[in-house]
Enzyme design. Structure first.
Site, short mmCIF file in Angstrom:
data_model
loop_
_atom_site.label_atom_id
_atom_site.label_comp_id
_atom_site.label_asym_id
_atom_site.label_seq_id
_atom_site.Cartn_x
_atom_site.Cartn_y
_atom_site.Cartn_z
N LYS A 121 0.85 -1.20 0.00
CA LYS A 121 0.00 0.00 0.00
C LYS A 121 0.89 1.25 0.00
O LYS A 121 1.49 1.60 1.01
CB LYS A 121 -0.92 0.05 1.23
CG LYS A 121 -1.98 1.14 1.05
CD LYS A 121 -2.48 1.77 2.31
CE LYS A 121 -1.65 2.89 2.85
NZ LYS A 121 -1.61 4.12 2.02
N GLU A 157 -1.21 7.34 -0.20
CA GLU A 157 -2.40 7.66 -1.00
C GLU A 157 -2.18 8.89 -1.87
O GLU A 157 -2.91 9.09 -2.85
CB GLU A 157 -3.63 7.85 -0.10
CG GLU A 157 -3.50 8.90 1.00
CD GLU A 157 -2.87 8.35 2.28
OE1 GLU A 157 -1.99 7.48 2.20
OE2 GLU A 157 -3.24 8.85 3.37
N GLY A 203 7.67 5.38 7.28
CA GLY A 203 6.88 6.59 7.43
C GLY A 203 7.18 7.27 8.75
O GLY A 203 8.27 7.09 9.33
N GLY A 204 6.22 8.02 9.26
CA GLY A 204 6.44 8.83 10.46
C GLY A 204 6.40 8.01 11.74
O GLY A 204 5.82 6.93 11.80
N ILE A 205 6.99 8.58 12.77
CA ILE A 205 7.15 7.85 14.03
C ILE A 205 5.81 7.56 14.70
O ILE A 205 5.60 6.47 15.24
CB ILE A 205 8.11 8.65 14.96
CG1 ILE A 205 8.64 7.80 16.08
CG2 ILE A 205 7.47 9.88 15.51
CD1 ILE A 205 9.83 8.46 16.79
N GLU A 206 4.87 8.51 14.63
CA GLU A 206 3.58 8.28 15.29
C GLU A 206 2.80 7.17 14.58
O GLU A 206 2.20 6.32 15.23
CB GLU A 206 2.76 9.58 15.36
CG GLU A 206 3.34 10.62 16.30
CD GLU A 206 3.67 10.08 17.71
OE1 GLU A 206 2.88 9.28 18.25
OE2 GLU A 206 4.74 10.43 18.24
N THR A 207 2.83 7.17 13.25
CA THR A 207 2.17 6.09 12.51
C THR A 207 2.85 4.76 12.84
O THR A 207 2.19 3.73 13.01
CB THR A 207 2.23 6.34 10.99
OG1 THR A 207 1.95 7.70 10.73
CG2 THR A 207 1.25 5.47 10.24
N GLY A 208 4.16 4.80 12.96
CA GLY A 208 4.92 3.58 13.29
C GLY A 208 4.46 2.99 14.62
O GLY A 208 4.30 1.77 14.74
N GLU A 235 10.80 1.65 9.42
CA GLU A 235 11.79 2.65 8.97
C GLU A 235 11.16 4.00 9.23
O GLU A 235 10.28 4.42 8.48
CB GLU A 235 12.08 2.49 7.47
CG GLU A 235 12.75 1.18 7.09
CD GLU A 235 14.19 1.09 7.54
OE1 GLU A 235 14.79 2.14 7.86
OE2 GLU A 235 14.73 -0.02 7.56
N CYS A 284 14.30 11.40 4.99
CA CYS A 284 14.38 10.90 6.37
C CYS A 284 15.76 11.14 6.96
O CYS A 284 15.90 11.38 8.15
CB CYS A 284 14.06 9.42 6.39
SG CYS A 284 15.12 8.44 5.29
N GLU A 287 11.48 16.31 14.07
CA GLU A 287 11.66 16.21 12.62
C GLU A 287 10.71 17.18 11.92
O GLU A 287 9.50 17.02 11.97
CB GLU A 287 11.37 14.77 12.17
CG GLU A 287 11.69 14.56 10.70
CD GLU A 287 11.25 13.19 10.20
OE1 GLU A 287 10.12 12.76 10.50
OE2 GLU A 287 12.04 12.54 9.48
#
Ligand SMILES: NC(=O)c1ccc[n+]([C@@H]2O[C@H](COP(=O)([O-])OP(=O)(O)OC[C@H]3O[C@@H](n4cnc5c(N)ncnc54)[C@H](O)[C@@H]3O)[C@@H](O)[C@H]2O)c1
Ligand SMILES: C[N+](C)(C)CC=O
Length: 485
Positions: A170, A173, A223-228, A245, A279, A380
């Site tokens: 995925k 988007e 992707g971003g740390i919060e999504t991670g 990552e 990144c 970041e």
């Protein structure tokens, strides 16, 4: 979307406008999948893994198919590069370089496909035989960001397929175009149906399903740390394997004895390349006190000359930010920096060039007089914003560089190799560059210490992420034990 070897629309019939960040024109309509579509793709991947012959076919034959994808990418390199520039705004030269790297990634992992034949180990038990083999993990969910859309996808697709897994990819988007195109090439290469699936749509729906679904054995996310963190929690439902990552706030350490011109030139590239949306951007400049003033003055002069523009204009050195929302985030950080007392030395606003008014442009920005406790130094920004601090000793440089939650990458500039090695050995980073910034290639592992991530992509480590280790033990002379008489 490409599910079970068929090109399909979203079950809901919904679509999303894909926008060129240079001028906000709609350049494509993409299917907008959701949980339902993700489930269909997962089911196809599950059946292909459990019942198909992908994982059991000779590894060399799998490698040949992955190699073929790399060759097709080389064939269509210019078309892919143009699509990436339409989608991200990055310069077409950057896109071409990305596509060449991407093809190499497929060729590299194709070559690794049949190299690990397992290992016979010395069993301590008489009349027995022990071997250790690597097997594919199973169904792999893969989620990628918008800044290097196809490159980050390639780092996941190539090793996963080469190792015998089936996948559901995925992409972000907002930048799906090159990934869609590569799935056309995957189809052309003859990858069996159900092995490689593509689902498009938002993270909170299509992406979340990949991380929570019990039929997915591994989730690999960039992707971003919060999504991670959200994905890590969701993956705990069936204790999926995870590879993350995440972001960085990467130090660029310049000692007084560094080659001045090169260090200035590369400090600009470290932070402002791709409008800082990298990144591993060198967003924290640490300069030895003795050269600070001259270094910063030269940097500011050079920064003022950076040419922003259309990625298709060969004179442009940098494109726009990806979206209005992202530019607002960068602007908010600049306000935070000012309030925290950092000195805004250059930039700090949108360009006034009339030609750039429809794009999401932001001027390359430098803050001086920064300290490590500032949010502008710690968080970041993911945009063209550089903070500058000074140090006096190599020990202080290391301490400042490591004083962050991140640990992705960084550089040290000096002509004294002992000093360079001292610093490199102490930086808590997944990649350390000595007298360079930014190189990465298929042969070397990439990933972060601390909150920059879990696991590694690229290199043989990047292939091993997509394998399970199995110990097979054989008793050559089985006989009763008579323990339970
Ligand atoms: N370490 C690396 O190699 C590397 C490389 C590129 C980018 N990045 C990082 O990526 C970030 C920028 O990318 P971004 O803004 O696209 O990141 P993001 O976290 O917003 O989105 C990344 C992907 O995650 C999906 N997603 C969002 N919410 C989700 C959810 N709840 N569940 C599942 N999927 C979800 C998105 O749709 C997208 O495909 C930066 O922090 C950057 O440092 C890291
Ligand atoms: C990993 N890299 C450097 C290609 C892209 C990071 O955003």
């Amino acid at each position: 979307m490409y599910i079970n070897g068929e090109w399909v629309n979203a079950k809901s019939g919904k679509t999303r406008e894909i926008v060129n960040p240079y001028n906000q024109e709609v350049i494509a309509m993409a299917a907008e999948g959701n949980e339902q579509d993700a489930r269909a793709a997962i089911q196809a991947a599950r059946i292909a893994f459990d019942e198909g012959n992908w994982r059991t076919m000779p590894a060399s034959a799998r490698g040949e198919l992955v190699y073929q994808i790399g060759q097709l990418i080389r064939r269509d390199l210019q078309e892919l590069a143009e699509l990436e520039t339409w989608d991200t705004g990055k310069t077409v030269q950057e896109s071409r370089d990305d596509m060449a790297d991407i093809a190499n990634v497929f060729l590299y992992f194709a070559g690794l496909a049949d190299k690990d034949g397992g290992e016979v180990i010395q069993s301590p038990i008489p009349d027995s035989e022990s071997k250790v083999v690597r097997e594919p993990v199973g169904v792999c969910g893969q989620i990628t960001p918008w800044n290097y859309p196809l490159l980050q996808a390639a780092w996941k697709i190539a090793p996963a397929l080469a190792a015998g897994n089936t996948i559901v990819m995925k992409p972000s988007e907002i930048t799906p175009l090159t990934t869609v195109k590569v799935f056309k090439l995957i189809e052309e290469a003859g990858i069996p149906k159900g092995v490689a699936n593509l689902v498009l749509g938002a993270g909170a729906s299509a992406g979340a399903e990949l991380s929570v679904n019990r039929d997915v054995d591994l989730i690999s996310f960039t992707g971003g740390i919060e999504t991670g963190k959200t994905i890590m929690q969701a993956a705990s439902h069936n204790v999926k394997k995870i590879a993350l990552e995440l972001g960085g706030k990467n130090p660029n350490i310049v000692f007084a004895d560094a080659d001045f011109e090169t260090a200035v030139d590369q400090a600009l590239n470290a932070v402002f390349f791709h409008a800082g949306q990298v990144c591993s951007a060198g967003a924290r400049l640490l300069v030895e006190e003795g050269i600070h003033n001259e270094f910063v003055e030269t940097l500011i002069e050079r920064t003022k000359r950076i040419k922003l523009g259309n990625g298709f204009d060969e004179n442009s050195q940098s494109g726009p930010l990806i979206s209005a929302e992202h530019r607002t985030k960068v602007e908010q950080y600049v306000e935070i920096g000012k309030k925290e007392g950092a000195t805004l030395a250059v930039g700090g606003q949108r360009p006034d060039d009339p030609e750039l008014q429809n794009g999401f442009f932001y001027l390359p920005t430098i803050f001086t007089n920064c300290t490590n406790d500032m949010r502008i130094v710690q968080e970041e920004v993911f945009g063209p914003v550089l903070t500058v601090e000074t140090f006096q000793t190599k020990e202080e440089a290391v301490k400042l560089a490591n004083d962050t939650i991140y640990g992705l990458a960084g550089a040290v500039w000096t002509q004294d190799l002992d000093k360079a090695e001292f610093v490199a050995a102490r930086l808590r980073l997944g990649t350390v560059w000595i007298n360079d910034f930014h190189p990465y290639f298929a042969q070397a592992p990439w990933g972060g210490y601390k909150q920059s991530g879990i696991g590694r992509e690229l290199g043989h480590e990047g292939m091993e992420e997509y394998t399970e280790v199995k110990h097979i033990y054989r008793n050559k002379q089985p006989e009763p034990l008579h323990w339970f008489k």
